[in-house]
Motif scaffolding. Structure first.
Motif, short mmCIF file in Angstrom:
data_model
loop_
_atom_site.label_atom_id
_atom_site.label_comp_id
_atom_site.label_asym_id
_atom_site.label_seq_id
_atom_site.Cartn_x
_atom_site.Cartn_y
_atom_site.Cartn_z
N ALA A 238 0.83 -1.21 0.00
CA ALA A 238 0.00 0.00 0.00
C ALA A 238 0.86 1.26 0.00
O ALA A 238 0.57 2.23 -0.70
N ARG A 240 4.02 1.63 -1.13
CA ARG A 240 4.79 1.81 -2.37
C ARG A 240 3.91 2.26 -3.54
O ARG A 240 4.43 2.79 -4.53
N ARG A 241 2.61 2.04 -3.45
CA ARG A 241 1.72 2.54 -4.50
C ARG A 241 1.64 4.06 -4.49
O ARG A 241 1.30 4.67 -5.51
N GLU A 242 1.96 4.68 -3.35
CA GLU A 242 1.77 6.12 -3.21
C GLU A 242 3.06 6.91 -2.96
O GLU A 242 3.12 8.10 -3.25
N VAL A 243 4.07 6.25 -2.42
CA VAL A 243 5.27 6.95 -1.96
C VAL A 243 6.52 6.22 -2.46
O VAL A 243 6.55 4.99 -2.50
N GLU A 244 7.54 6.98 -2.84
CA GLU A 244 8.82 6.37 -3.20
C GLU A 244 9.52 5.88 -1.94
O GLU A 244 9.86 6.65 -1.04
N GLU A 314 8.14 13.34 2.55
CA GLU A 314 7.10 12.32 2.37
C GLU A 314 6.76 11.59 3.67
O GLU A 314 5.87 10.75 3.70
N ARG A 317 3.02 11.80 4.98
CA ARG A 317 2.08 11.09 4.12
C ARG A 317 2.28 9.59 4.23
O ARG A 317 1.32 8.82 4.24
N ILE A 321 -0.49 6.68 5.40
CA ILE A 321 -0.84 5.50 4.61
C ILE A 321 -0.68 4.23 5.46
O ILE A 321 -1.54 3.35 5.47
#
Length: 345
Positions: A238, A240-244, A314, A317, A321
């Protein structure tokens, strides 16, 4: 049958200490649980000598593999007569190791060895492994059950191997980590599968039994020691879908001190002691054994079972998540240029 000298001749494998029938019964007891983990990627091969998995949809696939064991945690399970959680332990431990490379765990194989094979015990361990595999979307494609009385005596050993895959560009090698990046810690469930030789010795020396309680635990010491190793596959997917994610570390033997630097590409970290919640089991071990803090940090995870490194901007955020997946996580420190070591502030 006797020889002329009066010595008894061994007439069968079972008389020598190995029961083929018990092995077959164990296999029959676990078959349904194993097959329940098979998805469309598993290639049916009745009677095959190896598990087959169809790999498709990748342009430049990289395989990630690992093997590990639950160690002397099996002695706690043996003392309490509760073995099922060992299956989840070994699946989750191995899956986390694969996960830390950037790969997604795909298949798992187990190895359960003992001096005397008890089918129900082995089936319980493998059923626990199958349940953990189903939760992670991993296929349990094979394994081995070995009965070797001359080697193991009354002991039991539980080992597992996991194979995962990702695109080459999805690997997380630590090369992108930079000084100033944020280190996030994901909560462990307790001891996980490391440090049990010391954790068990502390209890024995202090005269504390597995049926005893300790302030703050909310359950017996034995129940706390058998708490399964936590998996982080769903949570990291979940994230890695949104954050590097620039670095990842599974915190096992060696604790944060030795495992976190492996994810930092040659850099180091400065962590804020007390910035995460430490499960009370560690305070118990520290107090009963009089163990110095440096040793505690080198042996146990102390409440952080997995780390991720993200850009400083990041961090907030990323935590949101992770919390949204139901995972406790904290901003525990920063990456610094101190030559691959971990400092505590």
């Amino acid at each position: 049958m006797r020889f002329a000298g009066g010595e008894v001749a061994v007439g069968s494998y079972e008389e020598a200490g190995v029961s083929i029938d018990a092995g077959n019964r164990a296999a029959a007891l676990m078959r349904a649980a194993v097959e329940s983990t098979h998805g469309p990627g598993v290639v049916p091969l009745p009677g095959g000598f190896a598990g087959l998995y169809r790999l498709s949809g990748y342009r430049e696939p990289v395989l990630a593999s690992t093997v590990d064991g639950v160690g002397t945690k099996v002695l706690v399970a043996d003392e309490l007569g509760r073995y099922t959680s060992l299956g989840a332990d070994i699946v989750n431990h191995c899956a986390n190791d694969v996960l830390a490379t950037g790969a997604r765990p795909l298949i798992f194989l187990d190895y359960v060895a003992s001096g005397r094979l008890i089918p129900e015990v082995v089936a319980g361990i493998v059923s626990g492994a199958a349940e953990a595999c189903r939760e992670l979307g991993v296929a349990l494609v094979g394994g081995e059950t070995a009965e070797m009385p001359d080697l193991y005596g009354s002991a039991l050993d539980v080992v597992g191997a996991c194979l995962g895959v990702c695109e080459r560009g999805e690997l997380v090698t630590g090369e992108l980590v930079r000084a100033g990046d944020a280190v996030l810690g994901l909560a462990s469930s307790g001891l996980h599968t490391n440090g049990y030789t010391l954790a068990r010795r502390v209890l024995a020396d202090a005269g504390v039994g597995y049926g005893d309680t300790w302030r703050g635990l909310g359950r017996t010491v034995g129940e706390e020691y058998l708490e399964p190793h936590r998996a982080y596959v769903r949570q990291i997917e979940a994230l890695r879908r949104e954050v590097e994610v620039r670095g990842m570390a599974h915190v096992t033997g060696g604790g944060l001190v030795e495992n976190l630097p492996r994810a930092l590409g040659g850099l180091g970290a400065r962590l804020r002691a007390g910035s995460w919640e430490e499960p009370p089991v560690f305070a118990m071990i520290r107090e009963l054994g009089g163990i110095p803090e440096d040793e505690m940090r080198r042996v146990f995870n102390l409440g952080v079972g997995f780390c991720v490194v993200v850009g400083a901007a990041e961090a907030g955020r990323a935590l949101k998540i992770l919390h949204g997946t139901g995972c406790k996580a904290w901003h525990i420190g920063e990456v610094v240029e101190n030559g691959g070591t971990v400092e505590f502030a």
